[in-house]
Design an enzyme around this catalytic site. Structure first.
Site, short mmCIF file in Angstrom:
data_model
loop_
_atom_site.label_atom_id
_atom_site.label_comp_id
_atom_site.label_asym_id
_atom_site.label_seq_id
_atom_site.Cartn_x
_atom_site.Cartn_y
_atom_site.Cartn_z
N CYS A 3 48.40 44.80 38.42
CA CYS A 3 48.12 43.37 38.44
C CYS A 3 46.68 43.22 38.93
O CYS A 3 46.37 43.61 40.05
CB CYS A 3 49.09 42.71 39.42
SG CYS A 3 48.77 40.97 39.72
N CYS B 237 43.77 40.75 32.89
CA CYS B 237 45.07 40.36 33.46
C CYS B 237 46.08 41.12 32.62
O CYS B 237 46.02 41.08 31.39
CB CYS B 237 45.29 38.86 33.33
SG CYS B 237 47.01 38.36 33.61
N1 DGL Z 1 49.38 40.16 35.48
C1 DGL Z 1 48.64 39.76 36.62
C2 DGL Z 1 47.18 40.13 36.56
O1 DGL Z 1 46.86 41.16 36.00
C3 DGL Z 1 48.98 38.44 37.26
C4 DGL Z 1 49.08 37.21 36.46
C5 DGL Z 1 49.51 36.06 37.37
O2 DGL Z 1 50.52 36.21 38.04
O3 DGL Z 1 48.81 35.05 37.39
O4 DGL Z 1 46.34 39.46 37.09
#
Ligand code: DGL
Length: 283
Positions: A70, A206
């Protein structure tokens, strides 16, 4: 022992998929903090607290190494947790544990340089700028991690970040493809307007966006290279494990999927991306 993979939701599955490809015999536990997703609009303190709780849950589940799949958690919380929480936690637990992120391997892939490399600042005029676009959550954009770390290493790369406030939520909720496509096209157009032209290369910064990478490919000029964050991360973790045998990744090819949210089947995007439906157990 096992490898833990953490995300606010389903996005980290893109990294998990690449990790399983490189380390098929390792045991994995995936944790989606779907009770609290999305992280991208949260404060730094909230992101730190939620990320720490996720890591603890994965260490409780028998993991020795946790990968923050993440960008938001890695950009906002990782350094803080490594410096202030992990040393004491490790001592209390009495076994080796560690938390790694996905930003270091992504920056290495984007710059073509090892993380340790910091360019000497020379006053020479850069003849040709390579314009790199980053699509990310507002919290990652605010952290400026990509701008700062790439600028330390490459003066010939100009980084432009585009925050996409709603996109992770739409992907998490399996919004109709037309809605996702319109959102992606809007962000690509907004970034291109700001740069004055489309970027030369892009990072889907993301992990949720990777699940809809085809929409980004369609919206960007044909052939725009996308730096593949999941693959870069999986390669880096394989090298790390070879150098750190104390983080024993298991040998049974185990796969567990946990969620703090609603257990059961995940949305259709997940099945299409992963190649089969995935069922999540309660965390
Ligand atoms: N998938 C996550 C990232 O890479 C988080 C997305 C979120 O929860 O806003 O930032």
């Amino acid at each position: 022992m096992a490898i833990g993979v953490f995300d606010s939701g389903i996005g980290g599955l893109s990294v998990h998929h690449a990790l399983v490809g490189r380390l098929p015999d390792a045991d994995f536990v995936y944790l989606a903090d779907q009770a609290n997703t999305p992280y991208g609009g949260r404060t730094g303190e909230e992101i730190v607290d939620l990320t720490r709780a996720g890591c603890e849950r994965l260490f409780d589940a028998g993991c020795s190494l946790v990968i923050l799949a993440c960008n938001t958690a890695a950009a906002v919380a990782l350094r803080r947790l490594q410096q202030t929480w992990l040393p004491g936690y490790r001592r209390a637990l009495g076994r080796p544990v560690n938390v790694l992120g996905i930003i270091v391997p992504t920056i290495e892939a984007a710059t073509g340089l090892p993380w340790e490399h910091e360019a000497e600042r020379r006053g020479d005029k850069v003849e040709q700028l390579d314009v790199l676009g980053i699509f990310s959550t507002p919290a990652t954009t605010r952290s400026r991690v990509y701008e700062i770390e790439i600028d330390k290493r490459r003066q010939d790369v100009a980084v432009f970040s585009e925050p996409c406030p709603d996109l992770a939520r739409l992907i998490e909720q399996d919004a109709p493809e037309a809605e996702l496509r319109a959102a992606v096209e809007g962000h690509v157009a907004a970034l291109s307007r700001r740069i004055g032209r489309p970027p030369d290369r892009a990072i889907l910064g993301c992990t949720h966006y990777e699940i809809t990478a085809a929409l980004f490919r369609d919206a960007l000029p044909p052939g725009t290279p996308l730096i593949h964050q999941p693959l870069a991360t999986a390669e880096a973790i394989e090298v790390y494990l070879a150098r750190h045998p104390e983080f024993e990744p298991g040998t049974r090819g185990g796969r567990r999927f946990l969620t703090t949210g609603r257990p059961g089947a995940q949305n259709g995007l997940v099945s299409r991306f992963w190649g089969e439906p995935l069922t999540f157990d309660p965390a």
